[in-house]
Design a protein around this motif. Structure first.
Motif, PDB file in Angstrom:
ATOM      1  N   SER A 187      78.449 -35.944 149.916  1.00 33.21           N
ATOM      2  CA  SER A 187      78.687 -34.509 149.855  1.00 33.21           C
ATOM      3  C   SER A 187      78.733 -34.081 148.393  1.00 33.21           C
ATOM      4  N   PRO A 188      77.979 -33.044 148.047  1.00 38.37           N
ATOM      5  CA  PRO A 188      77.949 -32.604 146.651  1.00 38.37           C
ATOM      6  C   PRO A 188      79.108 -31.694 146.272  1.00 38.37           C
ATOM      7  N   PHE A 189      79.961 -31.362 147.219  1.00 36.84           N
ATOM      8  CA  PHE A 189      80.989 -30.368 146.953  1.00 36.84           C
ATOM      9  C   PHE A 189      82.201 -30.968 146.255  1.00 36.84           C
ATOM     10  N   HIS A 190      82.693 -30.247 145.269  1.00 40.58           N
ATOM     11  CA  HIS A 190      83.855 -30.678 144.503  1.00 40.58           C
ATOM     12  C   HIS A 190      84.797 -29.487 144.370  1.00 40.58           C
ATOM     13  N   ASP A 191      85.937 -29.574 145.055  1.00 42.39           N
ATOM     14  CA  ASP A 191      86.884 -28.458 145.058  1.00 42.39           C
ATOM     15  C   ASP A 191      87.328 -28.071 143.656  1.00 42.39           C
ATOM     16  N   ASP A 192      87.413 -29.075 142.780  1.00 47.00           N
ATOM     17  CA  ASP A 192      87.921 -28.773 141.447  1.00 47.00           C
ATOM     18  C   ASP A 192      86.923 -27.991 140.603  1.00 47.00           C
ATOM     19  N   ASN A 243      82.657 -20.077 136.525  1.00 48.25           N
ATOM     20  CA  ASN A 243      82.819 -21.104 135.502  1.00 48.25           C
ATOM     21  C   ASN A 243      82.120 -20.754 134.184  1.00 48.25           C
ATOM     22  N   GLY A 244      82.313 -19.507 133.763  1.00 41.54           N
ATOM     23  CA  GLY A 244      81.805 -19.088 132.462  1.00 41.54           C
ATOM     24  C   GLY A 244      80.326 -18.792 132.415  1.00 41.54           C
ATOM     25  N   LYS A 245      79.675 -18.680 133.573  1.00 44.69           N
ATOM     26  CA  LYS A 245      78.243 -18.404 133.623  1.00 44.69           C
ATOM     27  C   LYS A 245      77.980 -17.178 134.497  1.00 44.69           C
ATOM     28  N   ILE A 246      76.982 -16.387 134.088  1.00 45.21           N
ATOM     29  CA  ILE A 246      76.523 -15.241 134.875  1.00 45.21           C
ATOM     30  C   ILE A 246      75.167 -15.606 135.464  1.00 45.21           C
ATOM     31  N   LYS A 262      82.442 -24.566 144.958  1.00 46.58           N
ATOM     32  CA  LYS A 262      82.725 -25.999 144.977  1.00 46.58           C
ATOM     33  C   LYS A 262      81.662 -26.838 144.275  1.00 46.58           C
ATOM     34  N   GLY A 263      81.140 -26.318 143.185  1.00 42.86           N
ATOM     35  CA  GLY A 263      80.217 -27.112 142.388  1.00 42.86           C
ATOM     36  C   GLY A 263      78.750 -26.929 142.703  1.00 42.86           C
ATOM     37  N   GLU A 322      73.193 -28.154 141.717  1.00 38.78           N
ATOM     38  CA  GLU A 322      74.498 -28.626 141.269  1.00 38.78           C
ATOM     39  C   GLU A 322      74.889 -27.983 139.940  1.00 38.78           C
ATOM     40  N   GLU A 323      76.094 -27.437 139.893  1.00 38.32           N
ATOM     41  CA  GLU A 323      76.582 -26.850 138.641  1.00 38.32           C
ATOM     42  C   GLU A 323      76.718 -27.900 137.544  1.00 38.32           C
ATOM     43  N   ARG A 324      77.136 -29.095 137.912  1.00 34.64           N
ATOM     44  CA  ARG A 324      77.466 -30.094 136.898  1.00 34.64           C
ATOM     45  C   ARG A 324      76.252 -30.614 136.148  1.00 34.64           C
ATOM     46  N   ILE A 325      75.035 -30.372 136.667  1.00 36.71           N
ATOM     47  CA  ILE A 325      73.855 -30.861 135.957  1.00 36.71           C
ATOM     48  C   ILE A 325      73.210 -29.785 135.092  1.00 36.71           C
TER      49      ILE A 325
END
Length: 701
Positions: free
Chosen positions: A389-394, A490-493, A538-539, A553-556
């Motif tokens: 699952s790619p979701f990350h609550d944090d 998370n700081g992005k538009i 959730k990411g 994915e936000e993290r990439i």
């Protein structure tokens, strides 16, 4: 299990040895102790090495993306026997070097040493974890002090210092209680594995292996050799139907075939183009897809691998060892066994998740992360990649939703130098005291930004054009298609538009960051089909394009680099009109409007890496829905028809209450909206005065 590597020995009479072993710092002549990375080592073996001891001085990762082809194509530097993937040797400068050819880590490793002149092996080193593809160097200086060690039989012995120790006089063996080690130890094949440049003039060999291919070659070699060494394969081979080398259907001696497999000299992996593979003798070349799709949790296609290996065994295209001209044969037998061993997690490298090579940029092709033929759930893999699952609550941005309800009307008079023709709101999003309004007025595409701090409207900026670096050249860009949706997280538009891109800007200074989609309509790894609405949760950033729901994915996300699409739903039907997207924070469900009078529901908890993200339900809606959002579990929908803005049942789609008239406001052409800080922010696209209303939710009784 014990694995022994013995070096050629030349006995030296009366040779006494050992040494003070250390990673980065050694003993001084006048000291009686040594220390390892700052920790005292009292000259009693074994030396204990943990992950915390690894650093750039002692650890290098082989076959990494930056490694030179001159290195990995040099068999003197990069080659291994499949039965000995963990190599240990001592160098001329008394450094002990371990190389591990494996995409998986190995835990609880004990290294035993034997020196000529001593009766028993002694325990030299305990390593808590050998990392994938790790090359670990432990320096062994000329011994100036005596050391204490313990033998296999438990004897405490004294090993005297000697500067004349050579690699011919020391041998090593390895033990580990890791189940993975037991699998590797069961490999009986004698193959030597290396990597080849091959021809620079023959077209099929024109393109050379990249480092990502060499890593996958290691996985394929370990998997094949393990499978062929297993009792399960031998049993399956004997029970399988007849195998033929040519069209006369003369049966192959299966015992001889298995001996031929186990005793084959080895494989020199290469890269082919124009053909899927080329094989014969030790030559073993394959196209990029073959290096990726063999996993059961990928496409589970192994045909080329075993076809070319049959050529390496000496078989041609007749019979059923390659093309199966005389019925199911070698490639079917091998494929079935390979998949079974993968799904039972018996193969050494049973899942693509150990390396995720499809996500690597060090490849020739940018194909999307394909849906899995089979799903493999596993705690070890979850520890590597965070789970299927790619979701990350944090990573959920829950901020910007506080503050008192506000009430106002925002139109062209609030935008400097604007007119009714140059400012036509399309979407709105509010984060704290900042209001983002998408403007799709012809020839005036923009995002207008306002502050509502202290309850007053104030225009504070516009996003109309921006600078983007392309190959070192700064180019100026604008919205190439009609903008449709906006959100902030998370700081992005994020701003969607019909130019098949979603532009991403920094919320702090409104400067361009990167984009999703390459601007070309399509369903490739970096493409969307237009882009209408966007949410982040959730990411994952979800984009509703004209065909599908697309996830990234936000993290990439990286500045200036377009991210690969993580998931894409099937085509849900193209139609002209406005598409809306929202998440119900209470249930976690994602809702998407469709112009064909329906609302699609997706269950994010069911999303797994590489699996097509299908909708779980569809709700019929009375009118053509434009947008939707949620407030305290209540679902609100804007649409055409008489009921232009309603509360609807999130389980059935039935209209519960019509809010076309709210107090003294009559909504005439409402489209997109958001509900934030207990306020409804609604775009009303009337022909004579498009505007944005802010209406406290307390008025929607």
């Amino acid at each position: 299990m014990i694995y022994r590597q013995t070096m050629k020995r030349n006995f030296y009479t009366g040779l006494l040895a050992l040494f003070c072993v250390f990673l980065t710092v050694g003993c001084q002549d006048d000291e009686t102790i040594c220390y390892v990375n700052g920790d005292f080592f009292n000259q009693e073996l074994p030396l204990v090495i943990t992950e915390a001891d690894y650093n750039t001085d002692n650890t290098y990762y082989m076959l990494n993306d930056d490694e030179s082809p001159d290195v990995y194509f040099d068999s003197g530097q990069r080659s291994f026997n499949v039965s000995e993937p963990l190599q240990i040797e001592m160098g001329d400068d008394h450094d002990l070097r371990l190389r591990f050819y494996s995409p998986r880590a190995l835990r609880n490793v004990t290294v035993w040493a034997k020196i000529d002149g001593y009766d028993e092996e002694f325990r030299m080193m305990d390593i808590s974890k050998v990392m994938p593809f790790q090359q670990l160097t432990v320096r062994i200086p000329f011994a100036v002090k005596n050391l204490t060690a313990y033998t296999r039989s438990g004897k405490k012995i004294r090993i005297m210092a000697n500067p004349y120790l050579t690699r011919e006089n020391i041998s090593f063996s390895i033990e580990s209680d890791d189940p993975y080690w037991k699998r590797l130890q069961s490999i009986r094949c004698k193959w030597r594995i290396a990597f080849g440049r091959y021809s620079d003039t023959q077209p099929s060999w024109r393109y050379k292996m990249k480092a990502s291919h060499t890593r996958e070659a290691v996985a394929i070699a370990l998997n094949m050799s393990y499978m062929f060494s297993s009792d399960k394969f031998e049993k399956a081979l004997r029970e399988f139907g007849p195998l033929h080398s040519n069209g006369d259907r003369k049966e192959i001696d299966k015992d001889a075939l298995l001996r031929n497999v186990l005793n084959h000299r080895g494989l020199v992996f290469g890269y082919t183009t124009g053909v899927m593979g080329l094989g014969g003798g030790t030559t073993f070349g394959m196209h990029e897809v073959c290096y990726l799709e063999h996993y059961a949790d990928d496409k589970s296609i192994t045909e080329t691998i075993f076809h070319e290996f049959a050529h390496c065994l000496g078989y041609g295209h007749d019979g059923n060892m390659t093309y199966e001209q005389t019925g199911p044969g070698w490639i079917t037998l091998c494929h079935n066994m390979y998949v079974d061993l993968s799904l039972s997690k018996e193969l050494p490298v049973y899942s693509r998740r150990f390396m995720h090579t499809r996500k690597s940029r060090n490849r020739y092709f940018d194909d999307i992360y394909v849906p899995s033929q089979y799903v493999i759930e596993d705690p070890e893999l979850d520890a590597l990649d965070g789970g299927l699952s790619p979701f990350h609550d944090d990573m959920s941005d829950r901020g910007g939703d506080d503050g008192k309800p506000v009430a106002f009307r925002l139109d062209y008079d609030d935008v400097p130098l604007a007119t009714p023709a140059t400012f036509r709101p399309k979407d709105v999003y509010v984060y704290g005291d900042t209001v983002y309004v998408v403007n799709d007025a012809d020839n005036n595409y923009s995002v207008e930004i306002f502050s509502i701090a202290s309850g007053r409207k104030k225009h504070i900026g516009s996003i109309r054009q921006w600078a983007r670096d392309e190959a070192g050249t700064e180019i100026t860009e604008t919205f190439t298609g009609r903008p449709n949706g906006v959100t902030r997280a998370n700081g992005k538009i994020y701003v969607t538009h019909e130019g098949s891109r979603t532009e991403i800007f920094n919320a702090s200074d409104h400067k361009f960051f990167t984009h999703v989609g390459n601007g070309k309509w399509g369903t490739g790894a970096y493409q969307t089909v237009h882009a209408f609405d966007v949410i982040a949760d959730k990411g994952l950033v979800f984009i509703r394009d004209k065909r599908s729901l697309v996830g990234v994915e936000e993290r990439i996300l990286e500045a200036g680099k377009a991210p690969v699409i993580y998931t894409r739903s099937p085509n849900m039907g193209e139609a002209g009109g406005t598409y809306g997207l929202a998440v119900d924070r209470h249930t976690g469900l994602i809702y998407s409007t469709h112009p064909s009078r329906r609302i699609d529901i997706f269950i994010p908890a069911d999303l797994r890496e590489g699996i097509s993200f299908k909708h779980a339900n569809q709700l019929a809606y009375k009118n053509r829905p434009y947008a939707l959002d949620f407030h305290e579990g209540r679902m609100f929908v804007s649409s055409d028809g008489e009921e232009k803005f309603c509360e609807a049942d999130p389980e059935t789609g039935d209209i519960i209450r019509d809010y076309t008239i709210i107090g003294d406001i009559t909504l005439r052409s409402p489209e997109k909206f958001c509900i934030r800080r207990n306020t409804l922010f609604m775009v009303d696209r009337t022909s004579d005065g498009p505007c944005v209303y802010a209406i406290p939710m307390g008025e929607l009784k």
